[in-house]
Design an enzyme around this catalytic site. Structure first.
Site, PDB file in Angstrom:
ATOM      1  N   SER A  31      12.533  -3.883   1.081  1.00 17.78           N
ATOM      2  CA  SER A  31      13.396  -4.678   1.961  1.00 17.78           C
ATOM      3  C   SER A  31      14.503  -5.401   1.195  1.00 17.78           C
ATOM      4  CB  SER A  31      12.564  -5.684   2.762  1.00 17.78           C
ATOM      5  OG  SER A  31      11.824  -6.525   1.894  1.00 17.78           O
ATOM      6  N   ASP A  51      11.328 -18.208   3.909  1.00 16.44           N
ATOM      7  CA  ASP A  51      11.509 -16.949   3.188  1.00 16.44           C
ATOM      8  C   ASP A  51      12.302 -17.231   1.914  1.00 16.44           C
ATOM      9  OD1 ASP A  51      12.210 -14.480   2.186  1.00 16.44           O
ATOM     10  OD2 ASP A  51      12.984 -13.671   4.066  1.00 16.44           O
ATOM     11  N   HIS A 111      14.005 -12.875   0.241  1.00 13.65           N
ATOM     12  CA  HIS A 111      15.244 -12.183   0.597  1.00 13.65           C
ATOM     13  C   HIS A 111      16.434 -13.128   0.425  1.00 13.65           C
ATOM     14  CE1 HIS A 111      11.943 -10.112   2.748  1.00 13.65           C
ATOM     15  NE2 HIS A 111      12.597  -9.037   2.343  1.00 13.65           N
TER      16      HIS A 111
END
Length: 402
Positions: free
Chosen positions: A132, A378, A381
């Protein structure tokens, strides 16, 4: 009468001389103006200055006078191609993270030019392969290019783990292929890969490689998934005689990289294909490492780390060395043109550039999570626009200038 003719002749010659001088001056002025303009904006950097420059050693410089190449609101790909990394679209109010520019110590990076990049990719295929974070970088690239692709001449196609953007005008494709471990595993479904016991066939890559073997440019990444508890499968998933073994993180990673490099050595067209491997993308889950309280993370961070020596404990230098060795072997022994995009150190500083809580959440948040935002922030990312744009800027320089 003869005297008058002579005078008129001299006058005409003088006027002609003045006219010639004027034309020369105008041409010279225009030429100088164009040269100055090229120096200021579009001058192509000298190849020797770029080839000797370490792009990855430098500092982040705050610059809120310039604009980002795209925004979360004007890139049509962010909303449905990435996991909601357009942080402003999800409520992030502080915008300073958008204005930090990477400045190498040894040189100036040439300005990113989307049209020039698309021309470089004309009749070619660029494929990002990985997890990802590589999808994060892929979405960054398609957003950086979108302004130069007319709406009616672009097409997006989904085919299982493969997503393709085609810029029809250039006959160029920019793809992402989901393969978080590069080799075959039980985590290979792009949409359903949350499995409890992760198993991989460390010596098998053909299942994935058939989707990228004709690429002109390959950009790989694979790191975070190897830090999980992995079991190696010797044999096929369908075989009753298959054997399972746990070899430890570094040894398993080394074997996976060996399978990857062996495939490249055997299949890559050395006159056509360029290979890049993106180094560790750092996480910022341990706030105590930059003098926050234990248990804190990237949540509510608004400034980069200023300590030039900072290196987070979650970035494994041993795994970095294995990647560097694999790249070196490909170049020296195999003749494959492979480069390492060494983005780790520069990204280590950017603790404030993660989505934190400002992203799409696939599962409903619980009351406990809402009461403690740190618990679901998060810190892996990156917001877009953001840090992955710099990684792609490096790729641009390699492809167009090196």
């Amino acid at each position: 009468m003869k005297w008058n003719n002579k005078v008129m002749g001299i006058q005409l010659s003088f006027q002609l001389l003045v006219a010639v001088i004027t034309v020369v001056l105008v041409i010279t002025t225009l030429s100088l103006s164009r040269e100055i303009r090229l120096q200021g904006i579009g001058k192509k950097p000298k190849l020797n200055s770029l080839s000797s420059c370490n792009f990855f050693s430098g500092k982040w410089v705050f610059d809120n006078r310039s604009h980002t190449i795209y925004s979360g609101s004007n890139c049509s790909f962010i909303s449905f191609l990435d996991d909601g990394m357009a942080c402003q679209n999800y409520g992030r109010k502080d915008v300073n993270y958008l204005y930090w520019k990477w400045q190498p110590h040894d040189c100036d990076l040439p300005r990113f030019n989307a049209t020039a990049m698309l021309e470089k990719l004309r009749n070619k295929r660029l494929v990002y392969v990985g997890d990802s974070l590589n999808r994060n970088q892929w979405v960054s690239m398609v957003c950086m290019l979108e302004s130069s692709i007319h709406t009616h001449v672009k097409h997006v196609h989904f085919n299982g783990s493969l997503v393709t953007l085609r810029a029809i005008e250039y006959n160029a494709t920019i793809d992402f292929y989901w393969a978080p471990l590069l080799v075959e595993s039980n985590c290979d479904d792009a949409w359903h890969h949350r499995v409890k016991d992760r198993v991989l066939r460390v010596d098998s890559i053909a299942k994935h490689a058939r989707f990228w073997e004709d690429a002109d440019v390959l950009v790989f990444n694979s790191y975070l998934w190897w830090r999980l508890d992995l079991t190696v499968l010797w044999g096929s998933f369908e075989s009753a005689d298959a054997k399972y073994e746990q070899l430890g993180m570094l040894r398993t990673y080394e074997l996976g990289l060996q399978t990857w490099s062996d495939w490249l050595d055997t299949h890559v067209n050395r006159t056509k294909t360029r290979v890049f491997f993106v180094s560790i993308s750092p996480t910022h889950s341990r706030g105590e490492e930059w003098r926050k309280a234990e248990g804190e993370n990237c949540y509510n961070e608004t400034e980069p780390i200023s300590n030039a020596e900072y290196w987070g404990s979650e970035s494994d230098s041993g795994m970095m060395r294995l990647v560097e060795a694999a790249i070196k072997k490909l170049n020296e022994r195999s003749g494959v043109k492979a480069d390492l995009l060494n983005i780790t150190q520069l990204s280590e500083y950017r603790k404030e550039a993660h989505p934190s809580i400002y992203r799409k959440h696939w599962d409903p948040l619980t009351k406990e999570q809402l009461a403690n935002p740190t618990s679901y922030a998060d810190c892996i990312h990156w917001c877009l626009p953001g840090v992955p744009d710099v990684w792609n800027h490096f790729l641009y320089v390699y492809l167009l200038y090196l």
